[in-house]
Write an enzyme that holds these catalytic residues in place. Structure first.
Site, PDB file in Angstrom:
ATOM      1  N   ASP A   7       0.870  -1.186   0.000  1.00 21.78           N
ATOM      2  CA  ASP A   7       0.000   0.000   0.000  1.00 21.78           C
ATOM      3  C   ASP A   7       0.904   1.232   0.000  1.00 21.78           C
ATOM      4  O   ASP A   7       2.087   1.156   0.334  1.00 21.78           O
ATOM      5  CB  ASP A   7      -0.912   0.017   1.236  1.00 21.78           C
ATOM      6  CG  ASP A   7      -1.842   1.228   1.241  1.00 21.78           C
ATOM      7  OD1 ASP A   7      -2.417   1.554   0.184  1.00 21.78           O
ATOM      8  OD2 ASP A   7      -1.987   1.869   2.291  1.00 21.78           O
ATOM      9  N   SER A   8       0.293   2.370  -0.350  1.00 21.90           N
ATOM     10  CA  SER A   8       1.042   3.621  -0.292  1.00 21.90           C
ATOM     11  C   SER A   8       1.482   3.919   1.145  1.00 21.90           C
ATOM     12  O   SER A   8       2.436   4.661   1.354  1.00 21.90           O
ATOM     13  CB  SER A   8       0.159   4.765  -0.787  1.00 21.90           C
ATOM     14  OG  SER A   8      -0.983   4.864   0.044  1.00 21.90           O
ATOM     15  N   CYS A  70      -4.190  -1.426  -2.275  1.00 17.10           N
ATOM     16  CA  CYS A  70      -4.327   0.016  -2.475  1.00 17.10           C
ATOM     17  C   CYS A  70      -5.176   0.201  -3.734  1.00 17.10           C
ATOM     18  O   CYS A  70      -4.783  -0.246  -4.815  1.00 17.10           O
ATOM     19  CB  CYS A  70      -2.939   0.631  -2.671  1.00 17.10           C
ATOM     20  SG  CYS A  70      -2.968   2.383  -3.040  1.00 17.10           S
ATOM     21  N   GLU A 162      -2.896   9.066   7.825  1.00 15.22           N
ATOM     22  CA  GLU A 162      -1.440   8.810   7.879  1.00 15.22           C
ATOM     23  C   GLU A 162      -0.793   9.604   9.016  1.00 15.22           C
ATOM     24  O   GLU A 162       0.139   9.137   9.650  1.00 15.22           O
ATOM     25  CB  GLU A 162      -0.768   9.183   6.550  1.00 15.22           C
ATOM     26  CG  GLU A 162      -1.005   8.195   5.419  1.00 15.22           C
ATOM     27  CD  GLU A 162      -0.178   6.910   5.526  1.00 15.22           C
ATOM     28  OE1 GLU A 162       1.021   6.984   5.817  1.00 15.22           O
ATOM     29  OE2 GLU A 162      -0.763   5.822   5.325  1.00 15.22           O
ATOM     30  N   CYS A 194     -11.043   2.733  -0.555  1.00 13.44           N
ATOM     31  CA  CYS A 194      -9.648   3.060  -0.214  1.00 13.44           C
ATOM     32  C   CYS A 194      -9.353   2.248   1.032  1.00 13.44           C
ATOM     33  O   CYS A 194     -10.161   2.229   1.971  1.00 13.44           O
ATOM     34  CB  CYS A 194      -9.504   4.556   0.070  1.00 13.44           C
ATOM     35  SG  CYS A 194      -7.915   4.986   0.815  1.00 13.44           S
ATOM     36  N   HIS A 196      -7.435   2.706   3.394  1.00  7.43           N
ATOM     37  CA  HIS A 196      -7.303   3.467   4.639  1.00  7.43           C
ATOM     38  C   HIS A 196      -8.655   3.635   5.347  1.00  7.43           C
ATOM     39  O   HIS A 196      -8.698   3.792   6.563  1.00  7.43           O
ATOM     40  CB  HIS A 196      -6.750   4.869   4.368  1.00  7.43           C
ATOM     41  CG  HIS A 196      -5.266   4.918   4.136  1.00  7.43           C
ATOM     42  ND1 HIS A 196      -4.671   4.423   2.993  1.00  7.43           N
ATOM     43  CD2 HIS A 196      -4.257   5.439   4.886  1.00  7.43           C
ATOM     44  CE1 HIS A 196      -3.364   4.638   3.059  1.00  7.43           C
ATOM     45  NE2 HIS A 196      -3.087   5.245   4.200  1.00  7.43           N
TER      46      HIS A 196
HETATM   47  N1  DGL Z   1      -4.934   2.991   0.670  1.00  8.87           N
HETATM   48  C1  DGL Z   1      -4.835   3.671  -0.593  1.00  8.87           C
HETATM   49  C2  DGL Z   1      -6.049   3.291  -1.459  1.00  8.87           C
HETATM   50  O1  DGL Z   1      -6.666   2.257  -1.220  1.00  8.87           O
HETATM   51  C3  DGL Z   1      -4.629   5.119  -0.291  1.00  8.87           C
HETATM   52  C4  DGL Z   1      -4.164   5.883  -1.433  1.00  8.87           C
HETATM   53  C5  DGL Z   1      -3.385   7.126  -1.105  1.00  8.87           C
HETATM   54  O2  DGL Z   1      -2.235   6.990  -0.697  1.00  8.87           O
HETATM   55  O3  DGL Z   1      -3.936   8.207  -1.314  1.00  8.87           O
HETATM   56  O4  DGL Z   1      -6.388   3.971  -2.404  1.00  8.87           O
END
Ligand code: DGL
Length: 269
Positions: A7-8, A70, A162, A194, A196
């Site tokens: 993931d990011s 992600c 984050e 997402c 997150h």
């Molecule tokens: N968890 C990522 C997703 O599902 C977050 C993306 C981001 O870093 O903006 O899109």
């Protein structure tokens, strides 16, 4: 032996957590590209380049199978990577399809033509890049007809999560739900598009009300991975389990420990 999860940043931990519960015998190597998060405000080429690099790191760590946990990376990079050709014995999977199969009441691999489904009005909450890609609507159109999707780009939410600023994150969820409701007053289902956002799932549910069914990806992706590994037992790869980050390992470990409520220790990627 480890399956890679990427993931990011911290959001993929919601997928990792569900996968570890569903598959306690499987090891996972997690990579968070925290130095470059959020991805959701970057353009598709940029997200593609960062995703390719991260996946390569997990392949180098011995993983054969990498889950893009992600949506933003799945939307910008998955098809492009698969169509460009993957190295022999390596696979990449995304997080859209299990979710859409659940929404459209399909079993894995059901490639029958699109058909009418029970749900007609769907709210999609996702990052600006995922919304702009329209990847969710595209995947849905392969499987269902007559579904009205209203997408809400949740600017700022990934940054707040984050940073561990949950007060800001909660306020943003409420204002994004309000904005969605101005466009679609009565959604039947809401997609947390997402990884997150499951960290804020209760806030989404409270803001949407009890009549809206909220779908999030953790358990659905875990179930789909379990199914995949039964069919491809050789894809558990080599390498060691663990947590890698391109960011500050101490800071990321503290936040991850707080989110998952268990000790998580990240190392530099
Ligand atoms: N968890 C990522 C997703 O599902 C977050 C993306 C981001 O870093 O903006 O899109």
């Amino acid at each position: 032996m480890a399956v890679g999860i990427f993931d990011s940043g911290l959001g993929g931990l919601t997928v990792l957590n569900a996968a570890q519960k569903r598959l306690p015998e499987v090891d996972f190597l997690y990579l968070g590209d925290n130095a470059h998060a959020p991805y959701g405000v970057r353009d598709a080429d940029d997200v593609y380049g960062l995703t390719v690099k991260a996946v390569q790191r997990l392949w180098d760590g011995g993983c054969d199978l990498v889950i893009l946990a992600c949506n933003t990376a799945s939307a910008a990079a998955l098809r492009r990577m698969q169509e460009g050709g993957l190295p022999k014995g390596k696979r990449v999977l995304g997080v859209f399809v299990p979710l859409i199969e659940a929404l459209t009441e399909r079993r894995w691999g059901d490639n029958s033509p699109p058909r009418e489904v029970a749900v007609k009005h769907v709210a999609l909450f996702a990052t600006p890049a995922t919304v702009a890609s329209r990847a969710f609507q595209r995947e849905l159109a392969f499987r269902a007809i007559g579904v009205d999707v209203e997408a809400q780009a949740c600017g700022g939410l990934v940054d707040a999560i984050e940073e561990g600023d949950m007060i800001l994150a909660e306020a943003l969820v409420r204002s994004h739900v309000d904005a969605l409701r101005r466009k679609m007053p009565d959604p039947q289902a809401a997609i947390l598009g997402c990884t997150h956002y499951p960290l804020m799932e209760q806030v989404f549910q409270d803001a949407l009300g009890p009549d809206v069914q909220v779908f999030s990806q953790g358990d659905l992706v875990a179930e789909s991975l379990a199914d995949y590994l039964v069919r491809h037992p050789d894809m558990q790869g080599g390498g060691q389990s663990g947590f890698l980050t391109t960011g500050d390992p101490r800071k990321v470990s503290d936040q991850a420990t707080q989110f998952l409520r268990r000790q998580i220790t990240f190392c530099a990627a």
